[in-house]
Scaffold this motif. Sequence first.
Motif: not given
Length: 320
Positions: A1-6
């Motif tokens: 799962m992608k991070s919020i920053s990504q």
Amino acid sequence: MKSISQRIYEYGIVPVVKLEDAGLAVPLANALMAGGLKCIEVTFRTDAAEQAIRNISQECKDMLVGAGTVLTVGQIERAVAAGARFIVTPGFNPTTAGYCVEHGIPVFPGCSDPASIEAALELGISDLKFFPAEPSGGLPMIRSLCAPYTKVRFMPTGGVNDRNMNEYLSYDKILACGGTWMVKEDLIRERRFDEIERLTRNTVMNMLGFELRHVGINCTDEGQAFQRARRAADLFGLEVKAGNSSVFAGKAFEMMKSETCGEKGHICMAVNNLDRACAYFSERGVRFVESSRKYSDEGKLKVVNLEEQLGGFVLQLVNK
């Protein structure tokens, strides 16, 4: 799962919204998503902010919603309970920043000087807001700060607009740009959501910067590639230049020495940032030929093909 920053990096633009009426939150979010942005920062500058965040998080599941202008731990708690996925603060407050780190809440504190940057790094925070961006020295100041602080990325907000955002985004230490130009208060108050959608779409297209680079035409062999390249050169006054796998006529025509991808060849489109372009297409269900991905020595994506063809031509994306 992608991070919020990504996810924020891939969106590239974070609309910063001031809402006086929480009832307008969902139609606003829908207009932004229709325009191509699934990210929003609702500022805690009005009493409607908490309910606006709740409405968006409940009704717009695809929207990444955060809380901005957060000044206290109490506001953090209210924002997160309402559904905020990240917190943005105008300055560096060790109490609010520390609370977010302790509770695993993504936070982007405002840092525009070495002291605040080092305080953030001490807490393990390296993605920072740069506010107010233009009055604080803009991109030249960010470049200066990133010289000693090489692990830091910034989200500039304040004075950033549709005219200068690409100057910021072209620097690899910029996470994304925050701004209000597509979500001005009068547009929201007057319920001009069609205009917000139009401005958002224009902003996204400006950020991506799609540009036709060249057309690649499949040939049966090297001889045919040279023949077609010379003909194109004669027609349009271009220079013929041979490469390992193709022959160019100027920059517009690439004659492939063999039948490669695509029934007829490929159409090459250049973009400002391939990561953001790929995210843009993925959000729309467009698939990629994974084997076509090529990377630079630094690990940066430099070319990829879409699965679908247009008139027998594969659509190819490259970085400008």
